[in-house]
Design a protein around this motif. Structure first.
Motif, PDB file in Angstrom:
ATOM      1  N   LEU A 280      -0.436 -12.420  -5.128  1.00 53.88           N
ATOM      2  CA  LEU A 280      -1.104 -12.882  -3.930  1.00 53.88           C
ATOM      3  C   LEU A 280       0.122 -13.667  -3.249  1.00 53.88           C
ATOM      4  CD1 LEU A 280      -4.255 -14.502  -5.130  1.00 53.88           C
ATOM      5  CD2 LEU A 280      -4.014 -12.571  -3.686  1.00 53.88           C
ATOM      6  N   VAL A 281       1.249 -13.797  -4.035  1.00 54.84           N
ATOM      7  CA  VAL A 281       2.310 -14.726  -3.243  1.00 54.84           C
ATOM      8  C   VAL A 281       3.529 -13.892  -3.132  1.00 54.84           C
ATOM      9  CG1 VAL A 281       3.513 -16.760  -3.093  1.00 54.84           C
ATOM     10  CG2 VAL A 281       1.164 -16.955  -3.865  1.00 54.84           C
ATOM     11  N   SER A 286       4.010  -6.648   0.220  1.00 54.80           N
ATOM     12  CA  SER A 286       4.276  -4.733  -0.320  1.00 54.80           C
ATOM     13  C   SER A 286       3.178  -4.431  -0.671  1.00 54.80           C
ATOM     14  CB  SER A 286       5.218  -5.206  -1.502  1.00 54.80           C
ATOM     15  OG  SER A 286       6.588  -5.647  -1.099  1.00 54.80           O
ATOM     16  N   PHE A 287       2.149  -5.312  -1.222  1.00 47.92           N
ATOM     17  CA  PHE A 287       0.648  -4.446  -1.702  1.00 47.92           C
ATOM     18  C   PHE A 287      -0.104  -4.182  -0.503  1.00 47.92           C
ATOM     19  CE2 PHE A 287       1.477  -6.723  -5.892  1.00 47.92           C
ATOM     20  CZ  PHE A 287       1.483  -5.603  -6.367  1.00 47.92           C
ATOM     21  N   LEU A 288       0.119  -5.144   0.615  1.00 49.07           N
ATOM     22  CA  LEU A 288      -0.666  -4.922   1.753  1.00 49.07           C
ATOM     23  C   LEU A 288      -0.041  -3.565   2.553  1.00 49.07           C
ATOM     24  CD1 LEU A 288      -0.725  -8.498   3.491  1.00 49.07           C
ATOM     25  CD2 LEU A 288      -2.830  -7.077   2.633  1.00 49.07           C
ATOM     26  N   LYS A 289       1.097  -3.342   2.482  1.00 51.42           N
ATOM     27  CA  LYS A 289       1.514  -1.971   2.969  1.00 51.42           C
ATOM     28  C   LYS A 289       0.837  -0.784   2.327  1.00 51.42           C
ATOM     29  CE  LYS A 289       5.646  -4.098   4.480  1.00 51.42           C
ATOM     30  NZ  LYS A 289       7.225  -4.013   4.445  1.00 51.42           N
ATOM     31  N   LYS A 290       0.788  -0.761   0.966  1.00 45.53           N
ATOM     32  CA  LYS A 290       0.301   0.342   0.065  1.00 45.53           C
ATOM     33  C   LYS A 290      -1.314   0.281   0.052  1.00 45.53           C
ATOM     34  CE  LYS A 290       4.427  -0.257  -2.599  1.00 45.53           C
ATOM     35  NZ  LYS A 290       5.060  -0.785  -4.073  1.00 45.53           N
ATOM     36  N   ASP A 291      -1.941  -0.422   0.356  1.00 45.52           N
ATOM     37  CA  ASP A 291      -3.405  -0.739   0.425  1.00 45.52           C
ATOM     38  C   ASP A 291      -4.255  -0.629   1.810  1.00 45.52           C
ATOM     39  OD1 ASP A 291      -6.327  -1.284  -0.081  1.00 45.52           O
ATOM     40  OD2 ASP A 291      -5.735  -2.033  -2.378  1.00 45.52           O
ATOM     41  N   ASN A 292      -4.766   0.359   2.083  1.00 48.00           N
ATOM     42  CA  ASN A 292      -5.186   0.601   3.483  1.00 48.00           C
ATOM     43  C   ASN A 292      -6.444  -0.357   3.542  1.00 48.00           C
ATOM     44  OD1 ASN A 292      -3.691   2.806   4.181  1.00 48.00           O
ATOM     45  ND2 ASN A 292      -5.080   4.400   3.059  1.00 48.00           N
ATOM     46  N   LEU A 293      -7.307  -0.587   2.530  1.00 48.43           N
ATOM     47  CA  LEU A 293      -8.373  -1.305   2.559  1.00 48.43           C
ATOM     48  C   LEU A 293      -7.871  -2.940   2.840  1.00 48.43           C
ATOM     49  CD1 LEU A 293     -11.424  -1.188   2.642  1.00 48.43           C
ATOM     50  CD2 LEU A 293     -11.383  -1.766   0.057  1.00 48.43           C
TER      51      LEU A 293
END
Length: 406
Positions: A280-281, A286-293
């Motif tokens: 979360l921090v 990076s995770f936001l770029k990989k997860d469309n939802l």
């Protein structure tokens, strides 16, 4: 009646669902969460407000702690979280309620027991009805198996064997720790589901669908611990201006996520705390770029997602967050406890008052003359019952004076 005896009587009345206590009465109602489809466990998702079809990227799921299938269920199919009960405590005899106060509870809570005298105090001192509304996968929204002491004790033993250096693992927190360790984004989705559930509840009441609540009702929020995180997102987002006149009182709460210290046998263990912080921090962008939802709900046209995002990390969109708090500075009041190690006073002030201390939100620090913790500020101790009664009265007199102020 002593504090301990009063708590017991309140618990009995609460459990009966339809029961009187002094000049108040409990009512129990059923709720169906229309937002449960947002939860992990599907492949295809729809955002109705934007007419979009989206997919969840499973890259962020791992098999850490995959010990017990009854714990690692697909969130979207857990029936207890889709259809559940909530409770109302109201002044006796009132037929149509025009004044409400929500109580939002803390992380990893399984029963409302400690909140009942808090609700009683708010009901008495404000003459408002108190809504005990559970956060997703907490209280009555979680499978009973997750609270089975024998099963969770065995699960904790296995988790300690898997992670020999773990701190704070216990039968109380093993279920939530394993679930969040395996899939940290559950923190976001369960939070957003609860956000949408509260909006749904408000809109159903405003449309006159609730038999007890007048459609022209007003409401305030009392939020404790992580419940304050939810309350802040609701208040700062102010969906359809529903929260324009809502006062928010935060108790042992108010700081952004990465400034908390939640490792405790009653909250989370150390392994999941590291995993959550990492996800979360440290690596969230990076995770936001990989997860469309996730990207859609937190980075695109969902204000609630944007506010959620800025409440995760202190430096994230700090000016945006502080501008929002500044606009409602007279409608928020926080009570911190000197002995609270989970939500330290200075971190609450850092968030609510801003980096330059130019936001005029009152943060008041109190201390009690008995041993207490963040998780248990008013312990059920007969030997200090009188002191505890005084402390509860002190806290909730301040809370209700704030709510009653014009």
């Amino acid at each position: 009646m002593s504090y301990v005896d009063r708590c017991r009587e309140l618990k009995l009345a609460f459990e009966r669902g339809e029961s009187e206590f002094d000049n108040m009465e409990f009512k129990e109602y059923q709720f169906h969460s229309s937002a449960h489809d947002i939860l992990p466990g599907k492949i295809n998702y729809q955002c109705e407000s934007h007419e979009l079809e989206l997919t969840e990227n499973l890259f962020t799921q791992n098999d850490i702690g995959e010990i017990q299938d009854d714990v690692h269920m697909h969130d979207v199919v857990i029936e207890e979280n889709r259809n559940f009960s909530y409770n109302i405590l109201k002044p006796k005899g009132k037929e149509k309620l025009k004044k409400l106060s929500f109580i939002f509870h803390g992380f990893n809570e399984k029963t409302w027991d400690k909140y009942l005298p808090w609700g009683q105090a708010i009901c008495e001192k404000t003459q408002s009805a108190v809504i005990f509304f559970p956060i997703a996968f907490h209280m009555q929204r979680a499978p009973k198996h997750w609270s089975d002491k024998k099963a969770m004790f065995e699960l904790s033993k296995k988790r300690k064997a898997q992670f020999p250096n773990i701190i704070g693992s216990s039968l109380s927190n093993v279920a939530i720790s394993m679930r969040l360790h395996s899939k940290p984004q559950r923190f976001i989705w369960s939070g957003l589901q609860t956000y949408y559930d509260i909006i749904q509840f408000i809109e159903e009441c405003k449309s006159g669908k609730h038999e007890l609540i007048d459609k022209n009702f007003s409401f305030d929020i009392f939020a404790y611990s992580i419940g304050g995180f939810l309350a802040e997102i609701l208040k700062l987002t102010n969906y359809k201006n529903y929260f324009s006149d809502t006062k928010l009182c935060l108790f042992c709460s108010g700081a952004v996520f990465n400034r908390l210290s939640p490792v405790s046998k009653f909250i989370l263990d150390s392994e999941v705390n590291v995993a959550l912080y990492s996800y979360l921090v440290e690596h969230f962008s990076s995770f936001l770029k990989k997860d469309n939802l996730l990207h859609h709900y937190l980075e695109e046209d969902h204000l609630e997602g944007k506010v959620f995002h800025t409440m995760l990390e202190y430096k994230s969109m700090r000016n945006f967050r502080e501008d929002l708090f500044r606009k409602v500075e007279n409608q928020i009041y926080a009570i911190a406890l000197k002995g609270d190690s989970v939500f330290p006073t200075y971190e609450i002030e850092n968030t609510l008052k801003g980096a330059s201390r130019d936001i005029n939100i009152v943060v008041e620090e109190l201390d009690f003359g008995y041993s207490y913790t963040h998780e248990n500020p008013f312990p059920m101790n007969k030997s200090t019952s009188g002191d505890i009664e005084e402390s509860i009265d002190l806290v909730f007199t301040k809370v209700c004076d704030f709510f009653n102020r014009k």
